[in-house]
Design an enzyme around this catalytic site. Structure first.
Site, PDB file in Angstrom:
ATOM      1  N   HIS A  72       0.806  -1.182  -0.021  1.00 61.59           N
ATOM      2  CA  HIS A  72      -0.102   0.112   0.226  1.00 61.59           C
ATOM      3  C   HIS A  72       0.878   1.142   0.030  1.00 61.59           C
ATOM      4  CE1 HIS A  72      -4.084  -1.746   1.400  1.00 61.59           C
ATOM      5  NE2 HIS A  72      -3.760  -2.354   0.422  1.00 61.59           N
ATOM      6  N   TYR A 200      -9.823   5.015   6.935  1.00 62.11           N
ATOM      7  CA  TYR A 200     -10.067   5.524   8.185  1.00 62.11           C
ATOM      8  C   TYR A 200     -11.125   6.470   7.954  1.00 62.11           C
ATOM      9  CZ  TYR A 200      -5.636   3.396   9.603  1.00 62.11           C
ATOM     10  OH  TYR A 200      -4.653   2.324  10.251  1.00 62.11           O
ATOM     11  N   PRO A 292      -5.342   0.627  18.541  1.00 62.77           N
ATOM     12  CA  PRO A 292      -5.012   0.069  17.402  1.00 62.77           C
ATOM     13  C   PRO A 292      -4.914   1.099  16.092  1.00 62.77           C
ATOM     14  CG  PRO A 292      -7.104  -0.771  18.148  1.00 62.77           C
ATOM     15  CD  PRO A 292      -6.111  -0.045  19.106  1.00 62.77           C
ATOM     16  N   LYS A 296       0.327   0.266  15.080  1.00 57.77           N
ATOM     17  CA  LYS A 296       1.869   0.227  15.536  1.00 57.77           C
ATOM     18  C   LYS A 296       1.848  -1.132  16.433  1.00 57.77           C
ATOM     19  CE  LYS A 296       3.249   3.691  13.504  1.00 57.77           C
ATOM     20  NZ  LYS A 296       3.184   3.012  12.169  1.00 57.77           N
ATOM     21  N   TYR A 383       3.468   6.828  10.003  1.00 52.50           N
ATOM     22  CA  TYR A 383       2.512   5.835   9.743  1.00 52.50           C
ATOM     23  C   TYR A 383       3.420   4.547   9.061  1.00 52.50           C
ATOM     24  CZ  TYR A 383      -1.482   3.052   8.424  1.00 52.50           C
ATOM     25  OH  TYR A 383      -2.598   2.230   8.394  1.00 52.50           O
TER      26      TYR A 383
HETATM   27  P1  FAD Z   1       0.732 -11.328  21.865  1.00 58.00           P
HETATM   28  O1  FAD Z   1       0.560 -11.529  20.545  1.00 58.00           O
HETATM   29  O2  FAD Z   1      -0.029 -10.969  22.687  1.00 58.00           O
HETATM   30  O3  FAD Z   1       1.500 -12.720  22.193  1.00 58.00           O
HETATM   31  C1  FAD Z   1       1.617 -13.002  23.564  1.00 58.00           C
HETATM   32  C2  FAD Z   1       1.719 -14.736  23.758  1.00 58.00           C
HETATM   33  O4  FAD Z   1       2.197 -15.136  25.059  1.00 58.00           O
HETATM   34  C3  FAD Z   1       0.239 -15.217  23.472  1.00 58.00           C
HETATM   35  O5  FAD Z   1       0.442 -16.188  22.515  1.00 58.00           O
HETATM   36  C4  FAD Z   1      -0.074 -15.914  24.770  1.00 58.00           C
HETATM   37  O6  FAD Z   1      -0.995 -16.823  24.470  1.00 58.00           O
HETATM   38  C5  FAD Z   1       1.185 -15.994  25.461  1.00 58.00           C
HETATM   39  N1  FAD Z   1       1.151 -16.013  26.968  1.00 58.00           N
HETATM   40  C6  FAD Z   1       0.430 -15.147  27.642  1.00 58.00           C
HETATM   41  N2  FAD Z   1       0.838 -15.477  28.902  1.00 58.00           N
HETATM   42  C7  FAD Z   1       1.076 -16.513  28.928  1.00 58.00           C
HETATM   43  C8  FAD Z   1       2.080 -17.200  30.208  1.00 58.00           C
HETATM   44  N3  FAD Z   1       1.587 -17.003  31.496  1.00 58.00           N
HETATM   45  N4  FAD Z   1       2.868 -18.223  29.811  1.00 58.00           N
HETATM   46  C9  FAD Z   1       3.101 -18.622  28.550  1.00 58.00           C
HETATM   47  N5  FAD Z   1       2.714 -17.722  27.477  1.00 58.00           N
HETATM   48  C10 FAD Z   1       1.810 -16.785  27.721  1.00 58.00           C
HETATM   49  N6  FAD Z   1      -2.459  -4.324  16.509  1.00 58.00           N
HETATM   50  C11 FAD Z   1      -2.638  -3.865  15.618  1.00 58.00           C
HETATM   51  O7  FAD Z   1      -1.701  -3.085  14.790  1.00 58.00           O
HETATM   52  N7  FAD Z   1      -3.994  -3.776  14.706  1.00 58.00           N
HETATM   53  C12 FAD Z   1      -4.927  -4.359  15.483  1.00 58.00           C
HETATM   54  O8  FAD Z   1      -6.174  -4.483  14.860  1.00 58.00           O
HETATM   55  C13 FAD Z   1      -4.851  -4.988  16.662  1.00 58.00           C
HETATM   56  N8  FAD Z   1      -5.667  -5.813  17.405  1.00 58.00           N
HETATM   57  C14 FAD Z   1      -5.685  -6.286  18.229  1.00 58.00           C
HETATM   58  C15 FAD Z   1      -6.786  -7.101  18.904  1.00 58.00           C
HETATM   59  C16 FAD Z   1      -6.559  -7.680  20.054  1.00 58.00           C
HETATM   60  C17 FAD Z   1      -7.696  -8.424  20.989  1.00 58.00           C
HETATM   61  C18 FAD Z   1      -5.220  -7.562  20.790  1.00 58.00           C
HETATM   62  C19 FAD Z   1      -4.989  -8.201  22.257  1.00 58.00           C
HETATM   63  C20 FAD Z   1      -4.194  -6.981  20.351  1.00 58.00           C
HETATM   64  C21 FAD Z   1      -4.435  -6.244  19.153  1.00 58.00           C
HETATM   65  N9  FAD Z   1      -3.327  -5.671  18.224  1.00 58.00           N
HETATM   66  C22 FAD Z   1      -3.564  -5.016  17.211  1.00 58.00           C
HETATM   67  C23 FAD Z   1      -2.151  -5.463  18.675  1.00 58.00           C
HETATM   68  C24 FAD Z   1      -1.109  -6.680  18.354  1.00 58.00           C
HETATM   69  O9  FAD Z   1      -1.834  -7.669  17.815  1.00 58.00           O
HETATM   70  C25 FAD Z   1      -0.287  -6.893  19.155  1.00 58.00           C
HETATM   71  O10 FAD Z   1       0.819  -5.608  19.561  1.00 58.00           O
HETATM   72  C26 FAD Z   1       0.830  -8.081  19.031  1.00 58.00           C
HETATM   73  O11 FAD Z   1       0.218  -9.206  18.864  1.00 58.00           O
HETATM   74  C27 FAD Z   1       1.978  -8.115  19.944  1.00 58.00           C
HETATM   75  O12 FAD Z   1       2.612  -9.330  19.839  1.00 58.00           O
HETATM   76  P2  FAD Z   1       3.227  -9.819  21.177  1.00 58.00           P
HETATM   77  O13 FAD Z   1       3.797 -11.203  20.636  1.00 58.00           O
HETATM   78  O14 FAD Z   1       3.969  -9.005  22.056  1.00 58.00           O
HETATM   79  O15 FAD Z   1       2.020 -10.319  22.126  1.00 58.00           O
HETATM   80  C1  PHB Z   2      -6.465  -4.350  10.624  1.00 60.17           C
HETATM   81  O1  PHB Z   2      -6.319  -4.478   9.189  1.00 60.17           O
HETATM   82  O2  PHB Z   2      -6.594  -5.027  11.423  1.00 60.17           O
HETATM   83  C2  PHB Z   2      -5.935  -2.927  10.903  1.00 60.17           C
HETATM   84  C3  PHB Z   2      -5.525  -2.050   9.954  1.00 60.17           C
HETATM   85  C4  PHB Z   2      -4.939  -0.799  10.519  1.00 60.17           C
HETATM   86  C5  PHB Z   2      -5.103  -0.648  11.978  1.00 60.17           C
HETATM   87  C6  PHB Z   2      -5.461  -1.612  12.759  1.00 60.17           C
HETATM   88  C7  PHB Z   2      -6.165  -2.608  12.145  1.00 60.17           C
HETATM   89  O3  PHB Z   2      -4.856   0.627  12.014  1.00 60.17           O
END
Ligand code: FAD
Ligand code: PHB
Length: 388
Positions: A72, A200, A292, A296, A383
């Site tokens: 994009h 957006y 979100p 980021k 962005y």
């Molecule tokens: P996570 O992806 O949360 O991974 C952490 C892992 O640790 C998980 O698999 C979990 O099961 C594991 N874990 C937890 N506790 C324990 C434990 N006690 N022991 C062992 N393992 C454990 N970001 C965007 O940019 N756009 C979005 O639309 C967006 N939507 C989101 C929606 C939701 C519901 C959430 C929660 C986050 C969203 N995010 C979004 C943020 C993005 O997905 C996260 O920033 C990203 O997943 C971070 O990665 P991570 O590996 O740090 O954490």
């Molecule tokens: C998504 O596609 O899930 C998405 C894209 C942009 C955002 C957040 C979520 O800022």
């Protein structure tokens, strides 16, 4: 059991760190509370910054993203029914990749399986011990048996609700937090996107986002209240609430259909400082959360991992702890800039305040963004992702 780096959590942060360390011959074990299938079923982020793409390539897992991801070169912002386009390509010469977190996680899991690196899924009761000493340990239960993993370092990549950050005494941590009085209701549908770029939407009825995963799969979000019950959102209601927020062209192109996933995510800004406690290093959502709106969260998890992987390679290969000692400071500098941008975009586009002063400030800021090259450039620069 013994390893060099014990990684808690098999989300994007833990899996990417494991892959980068493995490339440099550093032993690591990942302990994940859930099953692999459960981790893959969580629909989350969709926008990958250029620097994150480069890191995935470095980890050797970028092939499918380059094949199936959508490049994009700009983004669209619709204000009260009128759409504006901001071109990243023209403003800063860069682009982003639209590629789902689910797919990225699968690529990382496949890469790890191919490397033969160990991951313990369904690890229960994970607990961190002696993190302030040179001999940290992690205990857990798997398949009904108690295990202990001795290591040099622990990477806390276990997300916002994980155990790592909670293992640190509260007095050693500063929690900076802002909770917004709203959430995002998201649906995934097998319907073509309304536009070939993300839209957006700022509207008096509330924020909306038209995103996508592929030319045949769309992701839509609506601003919702935190008290909302997902059961009271049948698909028809979602489409009826989305339509009036769109511009005429997008409304005409909208193809509705049954949702294949539906979830509500609360909006939160959170930063834990510092990100290092002795042998424990926090990375990704374990240390910080962004709303979100700026896309980021996943990208910040990757940038933390980049700093941490380089620091661990320096420790083992060059016998230097300079990178480990400055990890928290360097990671937090980038984290705070992404926090600022995500907070700013959230405040700019959501219906948060009923105060007419606040609403007019939003509209003035948006008008400035569309008319000023300087403002548009600052937006695009943030962005597409700031450099490491
Ligand atoms: P996570 O992806 O949360 O991974 C952490 C892992 O640790 C998980 O698999 C979990 O099961 C594991 N874990 C937890 N506790 C324990 C434990 N006690 N022991 C062992 N393992 C454990 N970001 C965007 O940019 N756009 C979005 O639309 C967006 N939507 C989101 C929606 C939701 C519901 C959430 C929660 C986050 C969203 N995010 C979004 C943020 C993005 O997905 C996260 O920033 C990203 O997943 C971070 O990665 P991570 O590996 O740090 O954490
Ligand atoms: C998504 O596609 O899930 C998405 C894209 C942009 C955002 C957040 C979520 O800022």
């Amino acid at each position: 059991m013994r390893t060099q780096v014990a990684i808690i959590g098999a989300g994007p942060a833990g899996l990417l760190l494991g892959q980068l360390l493995h490339k440099h011959g550093i032993d690591n074990v990942i302990l994940e509370r859930q099953t692999g299938d459960y981790v893959l079923s969580r629909v989350r982020a969709g926008v990958i910054e250029q620097v994150t793409q480069d890191l995935l390539d470095e980890a050797g897992v970028g092939t499918r993203m380059h094949r199936d991801g959508l490049v994009h070169e700009g983004v669209q912002i619709c204000v009260d029914g009128v759409r504006h386009r901001l071109s990243f390509k023209e403003l800063v010469g860069k682009s982003v990749m639209v590629y789902g977190q689910t797919e990225l996680t699968k690529d990382l899991m496949d890469g790890r399986a191919a490397a033969g690196a160990p991951t313990v899924y369904s690890a229960q009761d994970v607990a961190l011990h002696d993190v302030l000493t040179a001999r940290p340990r992690v205990s857990y239960r798997a398949e009904g048996k108690a295990h202990e993993l001795a290591c040099d370092f622990i990477a806390g990549c276990d997300g916002f609700h994980g155990v790592s950050r909670k293992s640190v005494p509260a007095s050693a941590i500063t929690a900076n937090e802002r909770v917004y009085p709203l959430g995002w209701l998201g649906i995934l549908t097998d319907t073509p996107p309304v536009s070939d770029e993300l839209i957006y939407v700022r509207h008096p009825l509330g924020f909306a986002l038209c995103s996508m995963r592929s030319p045949t799969r769309s992701r839509y979000y609506l601003q919702c209240s935190l008290a909302e019950d997902i059961e009271s959102w049948p698909d028809e209601r979602f489409w009826e609430e989305l339509k009036p927020r769109l511009d005429d062209e997008a409304r005409a192109r909208l193809v509705t259909g049954p949702s294949i996933e539906k979830s509500i995510a609360p909006l939160r800004s959170f930063v834990a400082e510092p990100m290092r406690f002795g042998a424990l290093f926090l990375a990704g959502d374990a240390a910080h959360i962004v709303p979100p709106t700026g896309a980021k969260g996943l990208n910040l998890a990757a940038s933390d991992v980049q700093y941490l992987a380089r620091a661990l390679v320096e420790h083992y290969a060059e016998k230097s702890d300079a990178g480990l000692d400055t990890y928290s400071e360097r990671a937090l500098k980038r984290v705070w800039k992404a926090e600022r941008f995500s907070w700013w975009m959230t405040m700019l586009l959501h219906r948060i305040s009923e105060n007419s002063f606040d609403r007019n400030i939003q509209l003035a800021e948006l008008d400035y963004l569309f008319r000023s090259q300087a403002a548009a450039t600052a937006f695009a620069e943030n962005y597409v992702g700031l450099p490491y």
